[in-house]
Design an enzyme around this catalytic site. Structure first.
Site, PDB file in Angstrom:
ATOM      1  N   SER A  34      -4.313  -2.171  17.318  1.00 33.88           N
ATOM      2  CA  SER A  34      -4.549  -1.466  18.588  1.00 33.88           C
ATOM      3  C   SER A  34      -5.825  -0.631  18.512  1.00 33.88           C
ATOM      4  CB  SER A  34      -3.370  -0.553  18.901  1.00 33.88           C
ATOM      5  OG  SER A  34      -3.196   0.342  17.835  1.00 33.88           O
ATOM      6  N   HIS A  78      -4.554  -8.116  21.342  1.00 28.67           N
ATOM      7  CA  HIS A  78      -3.870  -6.824  21.416  1.00 28.67           C
ATOM      8  C   HIS A  78      -2.851  -6.814  22.543  1.00 28.67           C
ATOM      9  CE1 HIS A  78      -4.111  -2.321  22.573  1.00 28.67           C
ATOM     10  NE2 HIS A  78      -3.143  -2.511  21.699  1.00 28.67           N
ATOM     11  N   GLU A 115      -5.443  -7.841  25.433  1.00 24.05           N
ATOM     12  CA  GLU A 115      -6.901  -7.795  25.241  1.00 24.05           C
ATOM     13  C   GLU A 115      -7.243  -8.813  24.158  1.00 24.05           C
ATOM     14  OE1 GLU A 115      -7.001  -3.540  24.367  1.00 24.05           O
ATOM     15  OE2 GLU A 115      -8.465  -3.283  25.947  1.00 24.05           O
ATOM     16  N   ASN A 124      -7.224   1.317  25.391  1.00 21.77           N
ATOM     17  CA  ASN A 124      -6.921   2.539  24.640  1.00 21.77           C
ATOM     18  C   ASN A 124      -8.046   3.560  24.737  1.00 21.77           C
ATOM     19  OD1 ASN A 124      -4.348   1.973  23.920  1.00 21.77           O
ATOM     20  ND2 ASN A 124      -4.866   1.083  21.934  1.00 21.77           N
TER      21      ASN A 124
END
Ligand SMILES: C[C@H](O)CC(=O)SCCNC(=O)CCNC(=O)[C@H](O)C(C)(C)COP(=O)(O)OP(=O)(O)OC[C@H]1O[C@@H](n2cnc3c(N)ncnc32)[C@H](O)[C@@H]1OP(=O)(O)O
Length: 710
Positions: free
Chosen positions: A431, A452, A464, A502
């Site tokens: 991540s 991800h 992702e 993120n």
């Protein structure tokens, strides 16, 4: 020169007196209803009315696996006024009423998606027969486009399935499978697709136009057959709708009103209200954003993610790590992609956990009639486990979901290069760790990529796909295709700490933390962002993602991307106090074991952080300070090429962190605010709170040039 087949409806008069109308819109993958079809259908109906030997009519699709996907959304986008859209709805109502008033029975033969206007057409028929195929789904998804069924759906569905079931379907847009449609009374018969036409012809020849009585139990009758009872149903539905939408979506409340008008004042008034409301909703910014989102996701499906690189065939998958993520990834691989998947963990228990995770997801579906037990067994059989690398020789793609530890992941790459094929893809579910670092010691770095997922894997649609500099285009295309087979919406993002989602989430959460440390009460902050349109507030999200995860990712992002990512130091006290959030049943909220419902704030957090909660900022201020952080970082990601387009950035934020869909995503939202306004807000915050609010170059330029992203 062959005559250009412009007609979408073919008519075949059978010897047994049944007319079969086959809908097959030339050049389209799906049958969609266009206003221009009205003349054609009316001419067909006029011809049929002249035919004295006619015994019945069957309407069927000529497309291989779809009935009708609804009204043409492109056509709706072309409407420039509510009146124009209202006229389209009324046209549909008129054509469907003519079908319903035919003297002979009309039967809809349904195989594949039968949605929106397609189901409205089918409900105007006297009977519906469906194929017992998984592809056959029936629903009214208009609400997901910020609309309501505009051609009779709000008036006919309650009569067929009852008020409560109809409300549930129209307010959520949920699709019924064939068996459920039969059970609900929406379908009159269910047969294998191979005999669908025959079955429909038999029904048409039966001469019957059965009156459909919704199947209601005693309570259902009391609630739906009496005025006071219906009043309760509508009030309940209104409360639930507001609790879910916080007033951000106009369509659901309008659906309630229009259905009620039809029940209280009769179908003609109901239809008039339906068409008028359809027109109004079509022009709302919410509907425009939701329709744009539909087309954005559909367009993206056509892109390989790597130019004209072709994806490789995938026959066997492996997952490293049987934890929560590994279990979820294995489950969607087996149940959605339908591929055999081998789970490797260092302990048998890890494998058992992963298999149990997959089983409980399927078991829930089987219990609710979504799947047969045999299907469940077949899908479970696709998942196997091992504590060594046996069975890895013919694996095409491995998803690694082990600890966020760089050396461990590099060792996993080496293992896979040793035990698998030359072209086996290594996809890391990291991540935050840059993929380039994970690939640093790889013999074949071209096969290494990031994939991800977002937790919970079976629910969050986004993934992702992260390509490092050496990743081959074929590896990217194959990974994108794999994610789509899993039912995911993949966006390809550039390698770098935190990738895209993120990154924008981290700054949004950090700002929430800062505001918290300034003394704003936790529940007030969360409530403001939920009202704005997020599924949960930032502090609740921190508890769900894990305070420890946030603390781990923060320094990585700060190191790679700059001090604006510096997490507030006070948070270390939380970890020192054993507060990891939901996973440790101790965080900002109390997890006292009561499963559902609102959890109270754990007030002991305040003294731990040295604050006395005292509300000072307005909800708008809370929303603005946190969201502009997300908007600024999203623009910076576009500026740096982390995301390829504003479209990908919008899809990533909506499907990855639940950015309010009715706002269209961060970039559409910036367009609606205006870049200049956003830059002014950021600059005023920069003066007050410091450099973390400095607007990125792209926004400053766009503000100066009065540019928009779309
Ligand atoms: C008056 C009425 O009440 C108003 C209405 O009916 S509003 C419309 C209601 N209908 C919908 O919302 C359904 C929208 N479509 C879908 O959900 C999905 O397309 C589906 C479930 C039907 C099929 O999904 P899937 O197999 O993945 O195919 P998908 O890639 O989505 O679509 C295939 C093609 O059909 C197009 N399409 C699907 N539904 C469409 C629609 N309603 N309008 C216009 N185009 C549509 C897609 O844009 C795509 O076009 P492409 O060939 O250029 O790629």
């Amino acid at each position: 020169m062959t005559e250009q087949n412009t007609s979408s409806f073919a008519l075949q008069l059978r010897d047994d007196g049944v007319a079969v109308i086959t809908m097959d819109v030339p050049g389209e993958r799906m049958n969609v209803l266009k206003a221009t079809f009205a003349d054609e259908i009316n001419a067909l109906l006029a011809e049929l009315k002249q035919n004295s030997s006619l015994k019945g009519v069957v309407i069927i699709s000529g497309k291989p696996d779809s009935f009708i996907a609804g009204a043409d959304i492109t056509m709706l986008d072309g409407c420039n006024s509510a009146e124009e859209a209202e006229a389209i709805a009324r046209l549909g109502q008129q054509v469907f009423a003519d079908i319903e008033q035919l003297k002979v029975p009309v039967v809809a033969a349904i195989h594949g998606p039968c949605l929106g206007g397609g189901l409205e057409l089918a409900m105007a028929c006297h009977q519906r027969v469906v194929s017992d195929d998984a592809k056959t789904v029936l629903g009214l998804p208009e609400v997901q486009l910020g609309l309501l069924p505009g051609s009779g759906g709000t008036q006919r569905l309650p009569k067929l399935v009852g008020l409560q079931k109809a409300l549930d379907m129209m307010l959520t847009g949920k699709q019924l499978r064939a068996k459920q449609a039969l059970k609900a009374g929406l379908a009159d018969a269910m047969v294998p697709n191979s005999i669908l036409l025959d079955a429909a012809v038999q029904l048409a020849l039966s001469g019957k136009k059965p009156v459909h009585e919704p199947k209601l139990n005693l309570v259902g009758k009391l609630l739906e057959k009496t005025g006071p009872g219906r009043g309760i149903v509508f009030d309940q539905a209104r409360k639930q709708t507001l609790a879910k939408t916080h007033g951000n979506y106009p369509a659901p409340l309008k659906i309630l009103q229009v259905i009620r008008t039809g029940i209280d004042k009769g179908m003609q008034q109901g239809l008039a209200a339906e068409a008028k409301t359809f027109g109004e909703l079509c022009m709302t910014p919410e509907s425009k954003a939701l329709r744009a989102l539909f087309f954005a996701t559909t367009d993206m499906k056509k892109e390989s993610g790597a130019g004209d690189a072709k994806p490789r065939m995938l026959r066997k998958i492996a997952v490293l790590g049987g934890g929560l993520m590994g279990g979820g990834i294995a489950s969607v691989t087996a149940t959605k992609a339908g591929l055999p998947v081998r789970i490797k963990d260092i302990q048998q228990q890890g494998i058992a956990n992963a298999l149990a995770y997959g089983y409980q997801l399927l078991d829930k579906k089987a219990k609710r009639g979504f799947m047969r037990r045999t299907e469940l067994q077949q899908q479970m059989a696709l998942m196997t486990g091992t504590t060594d690398y046996s069975g890895f020789k013919d694996v095409d793609l491995v998803v690694e979901a082990v600890f966020e530890d760089l050396e461990l992941k590099q060792n996993m790459v080496a293992d896979i290069e040793q035990h698998c094929k030359e072209d086996t893809i290594f996809a890391s579910n990291t991540s935050s760790l840059p993929i380039g670092q994970i690939a640093a010691k790889a013999k074949r770095p071209e096969n290494v990529i990031g994939l991800h997922y977002f937790s919970p894997v079976d629910k969050m649609p986004l993934v992702e796909v992260i390509a490092h500099k050496g990743t081959s285009p074929e590896t990217i295309a194959t990974t994108v295709a794999f994610a789509r087979k899993q039912g995911k919406t993949p966006i390809v993002v550039k390698d770098g700490a935190g990738f895209y989602v993120n990154r924008i989430l981290a700054l949004y959460m950090n700002e929430a933390a800062q505001i918290l440390l300034e003394g704003e009460p936790i529940e007030k902050l969360d409530k403001a962002l939920v009202k704005f349109g997020f599924p949960v507030g930032p502090i609740t999200l921190l508890d769900e993602v894990g305070i420890d995860v946030g603390a781990k990712i923060g320094p990585i992002l700060q190191g790679e991307l700059g001090d604006r990512f510096a997490a507030p130091a006070a948070f270390d006290k939380l970890l020192a106090d054993g507060r990891k959030g939901k996973k440790s049943s101790k965080g900002f909220y109390l997890y006292s074991g009561k499963a559902k419902g609102k959890k109270p704030v754990d007030a002991s957090v305040y003294p731990l952080l040295g604050i006395t909660p005292s509300p000072k900022l307005s909800s708008d201020e809370l929303v603005q300070r946190t969201t502009v952080q997300m908007l600024n970082e999203a623009a910076r990601c576009l500026e740096e090429g982390v995301i390829a387009s504003a479209r990908d950035g919008d899809i990533g934020a909506i499907f990855g962190i639940g950015f309010p869909p009715f706002l269209g995503g961060p970039f559409r939202y910036i367009d609606s605010l205006g870049a200049a306004k956003l830059v002014d807000i950021l600059k005023s915050y920069e003066a007050k709170f410091g450099a973390r609010f400095a607007p990125c170059e792209l926004l400053v330029t766009m503000a100066a040039d009065r540019k928009t992203f779309y």
